[in-house]
Write a protein that holds these residues in place. Structure first.
Motif, PDB file in Angstrom:
ATOM      1  N   PHE A   8       0.860  -1.175   0.000  1.00 19.27           N
ATOM      2  CA  PHE A   8       0.000   0.000   0.000  1.00 19.27           C
ATOM      3  C   PHE A   8       0.902   1.232   0.000  1.00 19.27           C
ATOM      4  CE2 PHE A   8      -2.671   2.996   2.579  1.00 19.27           C
ATOM      5  CZ  PHE A   8      -3.703   3.114   1.681  1.00 19.27           C
ATOM      6  N   ALA A   9       0.812   2.056  -1.038  1.00 18.31           N
ATOM      7  CA  ALA A   9       1.670   3.242  -1.163  1.00 18.31           C
ATOM      8  C   ALA A   9       0.940   4.470  -0.643  1.00 18.31           C
ATOM      9  CB  ALA A   9       2.085   3.456  -2.611  1.00 18.31           C
ATOM     10  N   VAL A  10       1.625   5.249   0.183  1.00 20.36           N
ATOM     11  CA  VAL A  10       1.072   6.484   0.752  1.00 20.36           C
ATOM     12  C   VAL A  10       2.014   7.632   0.392  1.00 20.36           C
ATOM     13  CG1 VAL A  10       0.349   7.667   2.854  1.00 20.36           C
ATOM     14  CG2 VAL A  10       0.059   5.186   2.665  1.00 20.36           C
ATOM     15  N   ARG A  11       1.519   8.623  -0.348  1.00 22.33           N
ATOM     16  CA  ARG A  11       2.340   9.767  -0.768  1.00 22.33           C
ATOM     17  C   ARG A  11       1.780  11.048  -0.156  1.00 22.33           C
ATOM     18  NH1 ARG A  11       2.503  13.582  -5.190  1.00 22.33           N
ATOM     19  NH2 ARG A  11       0.476  12.788  -5.906  1.00 22.33           N
ATOM     20  N   GLY A  12       2.656  11.844   0.463  1.00 19.39           N
ATOM     21  CA  GLY A  12       2.220  13.090   1.080  1.00 19.39           C
ATOM     22  C   GLY A  12       3.372  14.066   1.218  1.00 19.39           C
ATOM     23  N   SER A  13       3.139  15.134   1.957  1.00 14.75           N
ATOM     24  CA  SER A  13       4.154  16.178   2.122  1.00 14.75           C
ATOM     25  C   SER A  13       5.342  15.695   2.952  1.00 14.75           C
ATOM     26  CB  SER A  13       3.527  17.415   2.776  1.00 14.75           C
ATOM     27  OG  SER A  13       2.955  17.073   4.036  1.00 14.75           O
ATOM     28  N   ASP A  14       5.156  14.616   3.724  1.00 15.01           N
ATOM     29  CA  ASP A  14       6.248  14.074   4.527  1.00 15.01           C
ATOM     30  C   ASP A  14       7.024  12.976   3.820  1.00 15.01           C
ATOM     31  OD1 ASP A  14       5.548  15.779   6.595  1.00 15.01           O
ATOM     32  OD2 ASP A  14       4.185  14.330   7.504  1.00 15.01           O
ATOM     33  N   GLY A  15       6.720  12.732   2.551  1.00 15.67           N
ATOM     34  CA  GLY A  15       7.403  11.701   1.794  1.00 15.67           C
ATOM     35  C   GLY A  15       6.463  10.584   1.387  1.00 15.67           C
ATOM     36  N   THR A  16       7.046   9.490   0.883  1.00 17.76           N
ATOM     37  CA  THR A  16       6.280   8.344   0.397  1.00 17.76           C
ATOM     38  C   THR A  16       6.684   7.094   1.167  1.00 17.76           C
ATOM     39  OG1 THR A  16       6.141   9.321  -1.804  1.00 17.76           O
ATOM     40  CG2 THR A  16       5.715   6.968  -1.632  1.00 17.76           C
ATOM     41  N   SER A  17       5.688   6.286   1.528  1.00 22.76           N
ATOM     42  CA  SER A  17       5.945   5.038   2.255  1.00 22.76           C
ATOM     43  C   SER A  17       5.253   3.884   1.552  1.00 22.76           C
ATOM     44  CB  SER A  17       5.432   5.125   3.696  1.00 22.76           C
ATOM     45  OG  SER A  17       6.088   6.154   4.403  1.00 22.76           O
ATOM     46  N   LEU A  18       5.887   2.714   1.587  1.00 23.36           N
ATOM     47  CA  LEU A  18       5.271   1.466   1.146  1.00 23.36           C
ATOM     48  C   LEU A  18       4.958   0.643   2.380  1.00 23.36           C
ATOM     49  CD1 LEU A  18       7.337   0.344  -1.995  1.00 23.36           C
ATOM     50  CD2 LEU A  18       5.071   1.353  -1.924  1.00 23.36           C
ATOM     51  N   LEU A  19       3.670   0.380   2.590  1.00 18.95           N
ATOM     52  CA  LEU A  19       3.218  -0.373   3.761  1.00 18.95           C
ATOM     53  C   LEU A  19       2.800  -1.769   3.338  1.00 18.95           C
ATOM     54  CD1 LEU A  19       0.961   2.396   5.353  1.00 18.95           C
ATOM     55  CD2 LEU A  19       3.408   2.029   5.688  1.00 18.95           C
ATOM     56  N   ARG A  20       3.060  -2.746   4.199  1.00 25.67           N
ATOM     57  CA  ARG A  20       2.646  -4.119   3.926  1.00 25.67           C
ATOM     58  C   ARG A  20       1.375  -4.404   4.717  1.00 25.67           C
ATOM     59  NH1 ARG A  20       4.712  -8.427   1.594  1.00 25.67           N
ATOM     60  NH2 ARG A  20       6.675  -7.349   1.166  1.00 25.67           N
ATOM     61  N   GLY A  21       0.350  -4.736   4.007  1.00 27.10           N
ATOM     62  CA  GLY A  21      -0.922  -4.977   4.672  1.00 27.10           C
ATOM     63  C   GLY A  21      -1.944  -5.411   3.653  1.00 27.10           C
ATOM     64  N   GLU A 403       0.217  17.145   4.766  1.00 22.33           N
ATOM     65  CA  GLU A 403      -0.846  16.846   3.807  1.00 22.33           C
ATOM     66  C   GLU A 403      -0.679  15.437   3.260  1.00 22.33           C
ATOM     67  OE1 GLU A 403      -0.613  19.830   0.789  1.00 22.33           O
ATOM     68  OE2 GLU A 403      -1.655  21.360   1.971  1.00 22.33           O
ATOM     69  N   LEU A 404      -1.817  14.803   2.958  1.00 21.00           N
ATOM     70  CA  LEU A 404      -1.837  13.515   2.267  1.00 21.00           C
ATOM     71  C   LEU A 404      -2.273  13.774   0.829  1.00 21.00           C
ATOM     72  CD1 LEU A 404      -1.746  10.383   2.346  1.00 21.00           C
ATOM     73  CD2 LEU A 404      -4.173  10.445   2.939  1.00 21.00           C
ATOM     74  N   TRP A 405      -1.489  13.292  -0.132  1.00 19.81           N
ATOM     75  CA  TRP A 405      -1.765  13.574  -1.539  1.00 19.81           C
ATOM     76  C   TRP A 405      -2.369  12.396  -2.291  1.00 19.81           C
ATOM     77  CZ3 TRP A 405       3.837  15.833  -2.062  1.00 19.81           C
ATOM     78  CH2 TRP A 405       3.871  17.099  -1.453  1.00 19.81           C
ATOM     79  N   GLU A 406      -1.947  11.191  -1.933  1.00 20.08           N
ATOM     80  CA  GLU A 406      -2.374  10.043  -2.736  1.00 20.08           C
ATOM     81  C   GLU A 406      -2.138   8.747  -1.972  1.00 20.08           C
ATOM     82  OE1 GLU A 406      -1.416   8.222  -7.213  1.00 20.08           O
ATOM     83  OE2 GLU A 406       0.003   9.571  -6.241  1.00 20.08           O
ATOM     84  N   VAL A 407      -3.037   7.774  -2.178  1.00 18.46           N
ATOM     85  CA  VAL A 407      -2.833   6.406  -1.689  1.00 18.46           C
ATOM     86  C   VAL A 407      -3.199   5.451  -2.819  1.00 18.46           C
ATOM     87  CG1 VAL A 407      -3.241   6.919   0.752  1.00 18.46           C
ATOM     88  CG2 VAL A 407      -5.166   6.338  -0.699  1.00 18.46           C
ATOM     89  N   LEU A 408      -2.449   4.363  -2.963  1.00 24.19           N
ATOM     90  CA  LEU A 408      -2.775   3.386  -4.009  1.00 24.19           C
ATOM     91  C   LEU A 408      -2.278   2.002  -3.632  1.00 24.19           C
ATOM     92  CD1 LEU A 408      -0.421   3.731  -7.086  1.00 24.19           C
ATOM     93  CD2 LEU A 408      -0.079   5.121  -5.061  1.00 24.19           C
TER      94      LEU A 408
END
Length: 572
Positions: A8-21, A403-408
């Motif tokens: 699960f990818a989370v992109r925002g003003s604090d950077g981008t993270s790949l989460l396993r779930g 801010e949160l910009w995108e999740v996919l």
């Protein structure tokens, strides 16, 4: 073998993270820089991001860097279906050194990291070339022409489709034979039209395998089904000349590769909010009509299969396996969701995600994500991961100032997650559920002292109904009304079949008719007349007719009149 766990990818003003779930959503990789754009490859094995300094391609499994490209101005990127080519786009610009501008669409070989071709693409619309699933064919639009390339050879154009004022196209999914839908807007009184072609037969008057012309079309949205057997065309004009709709005017058209075409007949006037194909390619769902909007499932003959009635909704989402359908109302609506079992057409849950601006199914067909993203909403940014039964499994609220910009979700090849039986029991969760609370319709002050009834609603909600021929699916309220009518009918028949009561013995005082008996008969006749009128009013109310205040007051007096009539009958 256990199914894979999606990322699960989370992109925002604090950077981008790949989460396993889901449901734990543990962090696997992080990219601290501000990323303008992120995307997964079609099979989910690669992850690409552009940070404003460079474009990086990493392995999704462990975050290991595969390739890095020095492209600081890149705003958009995409992978070809077999991960052979990386496409990057940056805004077109001119300079003194380059009066005609630089080529801003670049195709890179992922295995070697070498530049394959640089092309001009001034408009961001349709910026990315379209590939067939096997990458044998690639198509892009250039000056009212479709250019076809074969086997990723971009130095020579293998074929062209030239039509005057071609503005949009849609390449069919899947492998060969490849088909393409082409839209040409109307001009000088001539209608707009969409034509279907099968590659490589593109020229001549009989080359088109299907053709549909229509008026009232400033733009279109073309959607192929998964099997590439049909395409749906939503045609819209920005201004409704009748003034009935702020959203303009839309029509929905069907084109099959067998040559069949049709205008999809919708049962309610108003905008078309969403059109979505079922993954089985045999049905599609349309959300349409002035609020409260209707939602209907149609088959390939454009006949209605199931009508979900009316409700506050403007979007539809099929699960990847096609066994569940979510109807939702996001944006300017309150975020209510209706989760339906498609095979039984039975509602599973009714959760609510207030202020949600994004919804997406997890590839496993069991979980969904809703998010509040910037710039659509700059406050209360965050996301929730749900089980489709309505329970919230994971929640993340972005800190103030961020801010949160995108999740996919990470995509997976077809068949990676088998369809599971639909569960109606709410999944256990520490965060609980957010089932939509029952709401009461606005009632004018003049009616607030009266009991609530269906006639006081601003909108009469239409219940769901099965539209298949020979099948009848009554709602709960319809069944309740049907039972009441049957009970009333049985009571009447019973009263007719009962023998009349024995006459009371005649006394001297009753042997002679007096003025008192005549007065009682007159009162009883009056009461029966009023009760009959009340019965008619109740039938009108049951059928959905709006009653006046004085009519409602009459209905409230029914019990009192019955009591008076009973007392008169006893006194006789």
């Amino acid at each position: 073998m256990a199914p894979p766990v999606p990322l699960f990818a989370v992109r925002g003003s604090d950077g981008t993270s790949l989460l396993r779930g889901p449901p734990q959503c543990e962090q696997q990789s992080s990219f601290p820089r501000h990323n303008k754009c992120v995307t997964f490859s079609r099979d989910g094995t690669l992850f690409g991001c552009c940070s404003g300094d460079s474009v990086s391609v990493v392995k999704s499994s462990d975050g290991a860097i595969m390739s890095t490209f020095d492209l600081p101005k890149t705003c958009l990127l995409e992978f070809s279906p077999l991960n052979s080519v990386l496409v990057t786009w940056q805004p077109y610009s001119k300079s003194q050194d380059s009066p005609q501008g630089d080529a801003n669409l670049q195709l890179w070989s992922l295995p070697s990291g070498q530049l394959i071709k640089s092309l001009y693409q001034k408009k961001v619309d349709s910026w990315c070339p379209s590939w067939s699933e096997d990458e044998n064919i690639c198509v892009r639009i250039v000056n009212n022409e479709l250019h076809f390339y074969e086997n990723n050879d971009f130095n020579s154009i293998a074929n062209k489709l030239h039509m005057q004022k071609v503005s949009e196209f849609a390449l069919s999914p899947g492998g060969q034979p490849c088909k393409v839908a082409v839209y040409v807007p109307g001009s000088k009184g001539a209608p707009s039209f969409v034509r279907l072609y099968q590659y490589p037969v593109l020229g001549g008057p009989t080359a088109a395998i299907a053709n549909k012309s229509f008026f009232k079309a400033d733009k279109v949205d073309m959607q192929w089904n998964k099997k590439a057997s049909a395409v749906l065309v939503t045609a819209s004009v920005e201004v409704d000349k009748s003034g009935a709709s702020y959203y303009g005017e839309q029509t929905l058209h069907y084109l099959g590769v067998n040559g069949e075409t049709a205008l999809v007949q919708l049962a309610k006037n108003g905008p078309i909010y969403d059109v979505v194909w079922s993954p089985n390619s045999a049905e599609f769902c349309v959300v349409y009509g002035f609020m409260p909007a209707k939602a209907t499932v149609f088959n390939l003959k454009c006949d209605p299969v199931f009508d979900f009635g009316t409700g506050p909704r403007n979007a539809a989402y099929y699960s990847p396996q096609g066994h569940i359908l979510v109807l939702a109302g996001f944006g300017n609506l309150q975020g209510k969701m209706e989760v339906w079992d498609v095979k039984k057409y039975k509602q599973v849950s009714k959760p609510q995600a207030a202020d949600a601006t994004l919804f997406s199914w997890c590839p496993d067909g069991e979980h969904v994500v809703t998010a509040t993203c910037s710039p659509r909403l700059r406050v209360s940014n965050g996301y929730k991961i749900w089980h489709y039964t309505g329970s919230v499994l994971h929640r993340c609220d972005v800190e103030a100032g961020s801010e949160l910009w995108e999740v996919l979700w990470q995509p997976f090849p077809h068949g990676s997650f088998p369809e599971r039986p639909v569960n109606y029991q709410v999944a256990s969760s520490e965060l609980g559920t957010t089932q939509a609370p029952p709401t009461q319709a606005y009632r004018p002050p003049a009616l607030r002292h009266l009991p609530a009834s269906a006639s006081t609603k601003l909108h009469e909600d239409e219940p769901p109904q099965n539209m298949r021929p020979g099948e009848k699916n009554l709602s709960k309220s319809a069944l309740k009304n049907q039972k009441k009518r049957e009970a009333k009918k049985a009571a009447k028949q019973e009263s007719k079949s009962e023998p009349p009561p024995d006459p009371a013995p005649v006394t001297n005082s009753q042997s002679e008719p007096g003025s008192g008996d005549l007065e009682t008969d007159k009162k009883m006749k009056n009461l029966k007349k009023k009760l009959k009128a009340i019965e008619e009013l109740k039938e009108q109310q049951t059928s959905g007719q709006v009653l006046q205040k004085n009519q409602l007051e009459k209905i409230q007096k029914e019990e009192q009149l019955l009591k008076e009539l009973e007392e008169l009958q006893i006194s006789q």
